[in-house]
Design a protein around this motif. Structure first.
Motif, PDB file in Angstrom:
ATOM      1  N   UNK A 252      35.443  88.628 -24.214  1.00 53.86           N
ATOM      2  CA  UNK A 252      34.390  87.690 -23.825  1.00 53.86           C
ATOM      3  C   UNK A 252      33.012  88.128 -24.304  1.00 53.86           C
ATOM      4  N   UNK A 253      32.967  89.179 -25.130  1.00 48.08           N
ATOM      5  CA  UNK A 253      31.684  89.692 -25.615  1.00 48.08           C
ATOM      6  C   UNK A 253      31.448  89.274 -27.060  1.00 48.08           C
ATOM      7  N   UNK A 254      30.184  89.290 -27.469  1.00 45.38           N
ATOM      8  CA  UNK A 254      29.823  89.107 -28.860  1.00 45.38           C
ATOM      9  C   UNK A 254      29.780  90.472 -29.540  1.00 45.38           C
ATOM     10  N   UNK A 255      29.874  90.463 -30.861  1.00 45.92           N
ATOM     11  CA  UNK A 255      29.840  91.724 -31.592  1.00 45.92           C
ATOM     12  C   UNK A 255      28.594  92.528 -31.296  1.00 45.92           C
ATOM     13  N   UNK A 256      27.467  91.828 -31.158  1.00 46.21           N
ATOM     14  CA  UNK A 256      26.200  92.502 -30.877  1.00 46.21           C
ATOM     15  C   UNK A 256      26.189  93.158 -29.501  1.00 46.21           C
ATOM     16  N   UNK A 257      27.068  92.668 -28.616  1.00 48.13           N
ATOM     17  CA  UNK A 257      27.155  93.242 -27.270  1.00 48.13           C
ATOM     18  C   UNK A 257      28.159  94.386 -27.205  1.00 48.13           C
ATOM     19  N   UNK A 258      29.251  94.264 -27.978  1.00 49.46           N
ATOM     20  CA  UNK A 258      30.318  95.249 -27.865  1.00 49.46           C
ATOM     21  C   UNK A 258      30.144  96.445 -28.798  1.00 49.46           C
ATOM     22  N   UNK A 259      29.546  96.231 -29.972  1.00 54.15           N
ATOM     23  CA  UNK A 259      29.391  97.333 -30.922  1.00 54.15           C
ATOM     24  C   UNK A 259      28.573  98.464 -30.304  1.00 54.15           C
ATOM     25  N   UNK A 270      28.943 103.241 -25.100  1.00 50.53           N
ATOM     26  CA  UNK A 270      30.314 103.718 -25.322  1.00 50.53           C
ATOM     27  C   UNK A 270      31.313 102.644 -24.910  1.00 50.53           C
ATOM     28  N   UNK A 271      31.124 101.446 -25.438  1.00 53.25           N
ATOM     29  CA  UNK A 271      32.042 100.356 -25.132  1.00 53.25           C
ATOM     30  C   UNK A 271      33.438 100.600 -25.697  1.00 53.25           C
ATOM     31  N   UNK A 272      33.516 101.417 -26.752  1.00 54.05           N
ATOM     32  CA  UNK A 272      34.798 101.688 -27.399  1.00 54.05           C
ATOM     33  C   UNK A 272      35.646 102.678 -26.607  1.00 54.05           C
ATOM     34  N   UNK A 284      32.794 110.270 -24.111  1.00 52.50           N
ATOM     35  CA  UNK A 284      33.809 110.263 -23.070  1.00 52.50           C
ATOM     36  C   UNK A 284      34.898 109.242 -23.393  1.00 52.50           C
ATOM     37  N   UNK A 285      36.156 109.668 -23.271  1.00 54.38           N
ATOM     38  CA  UNK A 285      37.280 108.751 -23.389  1.00 54.38           C
ATOM     39  C   UNK A 285      37.576 108.208 -22.001  1.00 54.38           C
TER      40      UNK A 285
END
Length: 351
Positions: A252-259, A270-272, A284-285
């Protein structure tokens, strides 16, 4: 039986059944010279063993580990380590009345279809008791990782419709739910006890946070860190879902929000979840797993017997009304096995 081995350079093979003589594992890949005792492993096994509280099974297993090989004068020799835990409180007769019926939610039906034979005594190899062997091996991995500065912390974040609203790692081992929020933990226990009185069970969500992992671990295609963590977690019989970082919320996120943008100091977010392109970033994992409700419940359920006749079944015996508290150390163990294996793979490639 194939499918009982996990790992590449740091590898385990587990064996045993819930109501057989013992469960255990062979661990291959531990380096020589590591100071290791049964007490080191027992600390983790004591966190997983049954009979800890009102929200766990009353089965009484000491889960005393015995190291039968790979150790000499308190140190690992570099050869395979055999760890065994003898079953002391098995009650296979508790299943005599239902041995001709398939228990809903269990692997009775699928094991019979695959092998043509099944161990009806508490699910045999499909029992959660098999995870004791994983915890024993994971304790070795966690000791090696601690020397690398890696810390693994798992905890119950949600169960019975109740979520933790605060994160206090110091509280995790201070409540029977192994929850990170003591207030939520009390509410969880009350709700689970009430459902257990009704003969029912609940599932939940367990989160795991891993700090101190170096950059560069993981293979970029099939053996991504998150892929191996997912396999590790989904290999647990009670786990039905896995997500890392923002997980499904990313949809539900845009690339600019998730990157995860960067500056001169490193990653700004650290969204990833500490992994990009299948390789660790040094952040952190963090990941979450969905734990299903315990399949063994004493409420009546519809099923069929071996001859296909419709039957009604109630599963009596000693079962966890909620698996979350006891799966926490299993999650940490499996995460440890994955990471130690990838450290060894990294070191073998980057001399």
């Amino acid at each position: 039986m194939s499918g009982s081995t996990f790992g590449t350079l740091f590898r385990i093979s587990t064996f045993g059944e819930s109501h057989g003589g013992a469960v255990g594992c062979v661990l291959d890949g531990a380096p020589p010279g590591l100071a290791l005792s049964e007490e080191d492993i027992q600390k983790q096994l004591d966190r997983r063993k049954p009979g800890q509280s009102s929200v766990t099974t009353p089965r009484k297993e000491p889960d005393k580990v015995h190291l039968l090989s790979g150790i000499f004068e308190g140190q690992t020799t570099g050869t395979p380590i055999l760890m065994i835990l003898y079953n002391k409180d098995a009650q296979p007769s508790a299943y005599n009345d239902i041995k001709e019926m398939f228990r809903p939610g269990h692997a009775d039906y699928t094991y019979l279809k695959k092998y043509g034979i099944r161990d009806y005594r508490g699910s045999g190899r499909a029992s959660g008791r098999e995870t004791a062997a994983r915890v024993a091996a994971g304790a070795v991995a966690q000791k090696l990782l601690s020397q690398r500065g890696v810390s693994i912390t798992a905890y119950t974040s949600r169960t019975a419709g109740i979520s933790c609203t605060t994160y206090n790692p110091a509280e995790i081992e201070n409540n029977p739910m192994r929850a990170c929020d003591p207030v939520a933990a009390e509410q969880m226990v009350s709700r689970i006890e009430a459902l257990a009185q009704e003969g029912d069970s609940v599932g939940g969500i367990v989160e795991c946070r891993i700090t101190g992992v170096r950059e560069g671990l993981g293979e970029p295609v099939f053996d991504k860190i998150e892929a191996d963590l997912a396999k590790a977690m989904l290999s647990l019989g009670a786990v039905k879902g896995f997500e890392i970082g923002r997980g499904f919320a990313a949809a539900d996120l845009q690339g600019s929000e998730h990157n995860d943008a960067m500056d001169a100091h490193g990653f700004k977010t650290n969204n990833a979840g500490g992994v990009i392109g299948g390789i660790t970033t040094g952040e952190e994992i963090y990941f979450r797993i969905a734990v299903k409700p315990t399949s063994s419940i004493s409420k009546e359920q519809d099923t069929v017997d071996l001859d296909g006749n419709e039957r009604v079944i109630r599963t009596e015996g000693r079962h966890d009304p909620c698996i979350c508290p006891r799966i926490v150390p299993v999650v940490e163990a499996m995460a440890g096995l994955v990471l130690e294996d990838h450290y060894k793979r990294f070191e073998s490639q980057n001399l």
